[in-house]
Design a protein around this motif. Structure first.
Motif, mmCIF file in Angstrom:
data_model
loop_
_atom_site.group_PDB
_atom_site.id
_atom_site.type_symbol
_atom_site.label_atom_id
_atom_site.label_comp_id
_atom_site.label_asym_id
_atom_site.label_seq_id
_atom_site.Cartn_x
_atom_site.Cartn_y
_atom_site.Cartn_z
ATOM 1 N N UNK A 51 -45.554 -21.686 63.471
ATOM 2 C CA UNK A 51 -46.136 -20.561 63.909
ATOM 3 C C UNK A 51 -47.728 -20.846 64.435
ATOM 4 N N UNK B 44 -42.412 -16.368 59.559
ATOM 5 C CA UNK B 44 -42.405 -16.260 58.262
ATOM 6 C C UNK B 44 -43.719 -15.984 57.614
ATOM 7 N N UNK B 45 -44.478 -16.742 58.197
ATOM 8 C CA UNK B 45 -46.107 -16.573 57.869
ATOM 9 C C UNK B 45 -46.756 -15.855 59.004
ATOM 10 N N UNK B 46 -47.991 -15.334 58.553
ATOM 11 C CA UNK B 46 -48.759 -14.696 59.464
ATOM 12 C C UNK B 46 -50.389 -15.777 59.117
ATOM 13 N N UNK C 29 -39.504 -9.714 58.074
ATOM 14 C CA UNK C 29 -40.252 -10.498 57.292
ATOM 15 C C UNK C 29 -41.890 -10.213 57.176
ATOM 16 N N UNK C 30 -42.187 -9.489 58.311
ATOM 17 C CA UNK C 30 -43.623 -8.920 58.253
ATOM 18 C C UNK C 30 -43.768 -7.390 58.016
ATOM 19 N N UNK D 85 -36.908 -11.063 53.274
ATOM 20 C CA UNK D 85 -37.082 -12.276 53.802
ATOM 21 C C UNK D 85 -35.905 -12.624 54.347
ATOM 22 N N UNK E 193 -34.114 -15.479 57.154
ATOM 23 C CA UNK E 193 -34.252 -16.813 57.775
ATOM 24 C C UNK E 193 -33.291 -16.974 58.850
ATOM 25 N N UNK F 20 -50.817 -16.153 55.397
ATOM 26 C CA UNK F 20 -50.561 -14.629 54.648
ATOM 27 C C UNK F 20 -49.048 -14.405 54.875
ATOM 28 N N UNK F 21 -48.552 -13.556 54.026
ATOM 29 C CA UNK F 21 -47.308 -13.292 53.888
ATOM 30 C C UNK F 21 -47.256 -11.578 53.573
ATOM 31 N N UNK F 22 -46.380 -11.023 54.074
ATOM 32 C CA UNK F 22 -46.235 -9.632 54.033
ATOM 33 C C UNK F 22 -45.768 -9.296 52.754
ATOM 34 N N UNK G 260 -42.919 -19.070 51.580
ATOM 35 C CA UNK G 260 -42.575 -18.985 53.004
ATOM 36 C C UNK G 260 -42.824 -20.349 53.724
#
Lengths: 295, 256
Positions: free
Chosen positions: A126, A160-162, A198-199, A234, A236, B26-28, B36
């Protein structure tokens, strides 16, 4: 009619033919004998560019044979358009050569990166959605379109991540990327669904933000739940099973917005036998037929 | 911190088996970022190890799945790919195995890995028609004189102090798995006259002949070059039978 051929010509990218708006599958060598044994009810095949970078041998013999009878999508997984560093010029040259050799109806890559400083980690990683990164990625897309002499499609990622520093929603990031570069969108409906879950976002709202007038291809694939009890949902993006019911439903809603678009079943792990894979593609084909009637 | 360094930190954290994820993620839903990040770390480790398992099936057979997985993970961490072309990944695996302490008891393992690497190279190399005995026998002296021969682009060889050909054949299921009575060195010839890679024993003098064939030469020049090492008659026919030779030029001119 796909949007690709109607795209404005920018950055020296020449007009490219589009994939026919029917069902396709990701080609797996173990299916080759089944595929050539009979005419297939499929509009196109897709291959990963990086699997065809040798000079000769069975990979090219099979691909040349497939190409004879079918439209072709070449899908890159290693160009790292989303990275902050410069593109790998040697790799871009290999991709250009592959496109010259097979003249695919479509070339696509990901909004992702895969390594840094000459390292390649074979994952779709990402990136932060910032104005700086947008400018970098747009420059990469323009460089790729120049080298490949065609507009390309960019695929929305499964994430999966931001990043804390991200300031632009993904749909807006992609919309601006298509505006700046003239590239199209490869809309991966499974990725969209996986990322939304996921978010903690609404997939239909994410969809509405995407540049749906630029969709040149759709991807469908299976995902697997990976949350532990008591943790946030979550999923995948595993590409190892049937397309899930909510993704089929979301696909149907996408088609109401886009009309029929070339749609690929991606099944890369635990690859099923040919009849199973073909049946999954025919299911997508039935949706496309319905979309054509509604259009 | 410039973005360039952020990418590099992210990539390095992926290769560290137990390290913390890089900062800034960050993760939700309050989910753990580490959990993650581990999805990516797992993808990197699993897919690159699988790429090695596909390229080195007999090495894997020789050491077993668990040993191979551990060796592959160690190699991935020590020497991640430098190119998205994964068919090229593993060029350094044989040398890595030679220095990998747990493999010290298997001194033949690096040469088996070298042999499998040559088979991958052969599989992907340039296509070319292989010259045959019949093709040469059918030529008149006038036709034969200007003709030059060269190594077929898919031909590779390996001279080993270990019985690599027998080890490979037994562990690939081509020969019954029986204890080796004597561990004599063997030389392997890898060819791909059409689409299938073949492994045969390199004939005596075959390595000299293939070295000479790096430059296209006429039959007369080949004969002369091979004179000090036993002549052409022993090595050329088996190399032709294996598809290790191509016709480089004809009276009509250069061939590809």
């Amino acid at each position: 009619m796909s949007q690709v051929s109607m795209m404005p010509q920018r950055g020296g990218a020449a007009r490219a033919p589009a994939l026919p708006p029917g069902p396709g599958v990701g080609f797996k060598p173990q299916h080759f004998a089944d595929i050539i044994a009979a005419p297939q009810p499929l509009a196109f095949f897709e291959v990963h560019a990086e699997n065809y970078m040798g000079e000769g041998g069975r990979p090219h013999a099979q691909l040349a044979r497939l190409r004879r009878d079918h439209a072709l999508s070449i899908h890159g997984v290693g160009l790292a358009l989303g990275g902050s560093g410069p593109l790998d010029g040697a790799h871009l040259a290999r991709l250009a050569r592959l496109c010259e050799r097979y003249e695919p109806e479509s070339f696509s890559e990901h909004l992702a990166w895969a390594g840094h400083g000459g390292m390649f980690l074979n994952d779709l990683l990402p990136l932060p959605y910032t104005p700086e990164r947008l400018a970098t990625v747009a420059a990469h897309v323009e460089q790729a379109q120049e080298a490949l002499k065609r507009p390309i499609l960019i695929e929305n990622p499964a994430t999966y991540l931001t990043f804390a520093e991200s300031s632009i929603p993904e749909g807006e990031f992609l919309a601006e990327l298509t505006r700046r570069t003239g590239c199209g969108l490869l809309l991966d409906v499974n990725n969209l669904f996986v990322s939304a879950i996921n978010h903690g976002l609404d997939p239909d709202r994410m969809l509405a933000a995407l540049p749906l007038d630029r969709v040149g291809e759709i991807h469908l694939a299976g995902h697997v739940p990976a949350a532990s009890p008591g943790t946030a949902p979550l999923l995948v993006d595993a590409h190892g099973s049937h397309v899930s019911a909510p993704v089929w439903a979301l696909f149907a809603r996408v088609l109401r917005r886009t009309g029929p678009v070339a749609t690929l079943i991606e099944w890369d792990n635990d690859v099923p036998d040919w009849p199973t894979l073909r049946a999954e593609a025919e299911r997508a084909g039935a949706h496309l037929l319905q979309a054509r009637k509604a259009a | 911190m410039p973005a360039l360094h952020a990418d590099e930190r992210f990539a390095r954290a992926l290769l560290a088996p137990d390290g913390a994820p890089p900062p800034g993620l960050t993760a939700a839903g309050g989910d753990a970022v580490a959990r993650r990040f581990a999805i990516h770390r797992n993808t990197v480790g699993v897919t690159l190890s699988e790429a090695l398992a596909v390229a080195f099936p007999v090495v894997r057979q020789l050491v077993g799945d668990d040993f191979f997985a551990a060796a592959a993970r160690a190699f991935v961490t020590a020497a991640p790919p430098t190119s998205p072309v994964l068919a090229d990944y593993g060029a350094g695996f044989a040398d890595f195995l030679a220095r990998f302490p747990p493999a010290a008891e298997l001194p033949y393992l690096p040469d088996v890995a070298r042999l499998e690497r040559l088979m991958v190279e052969s599989y992907h190399s340039t296509d070319a028609p292989a010259e045959t005995r019949a093709g040469l026998a059918g030529l008149s002296p006038q036709e034969a004189a200007p003709l030059t021969l060269a190594r077929h682009p898919a031909a590779r060889w390996l001279c080993s102090p270990w019985p690599v050909v027998t080890l490979w054949r037994m562990n690939a299921g081509h020969l019954p798995l029986t204890p080796l009575s004597h561990w004599a060195g063997e030389s392997a010839l890898v060819t791909r006259p059409e689409l299938d890679v073949m492994l045969t024993a390199l004939p005596v003098g075959g390595d000299q002949l293939l070295s000479v064939l790096e430059t296209p030469l006429s039959l007369a020049a080949l004969s002369e070059a091979m004179e000090p090492v036993g002549g052409l008659a022993g090595a050329l026919p088996p190399l032709l039978d294996a598809g290790a030779v191509r016709r480089a030029s004809t009276p009509q001119g250069e061939q590809r």
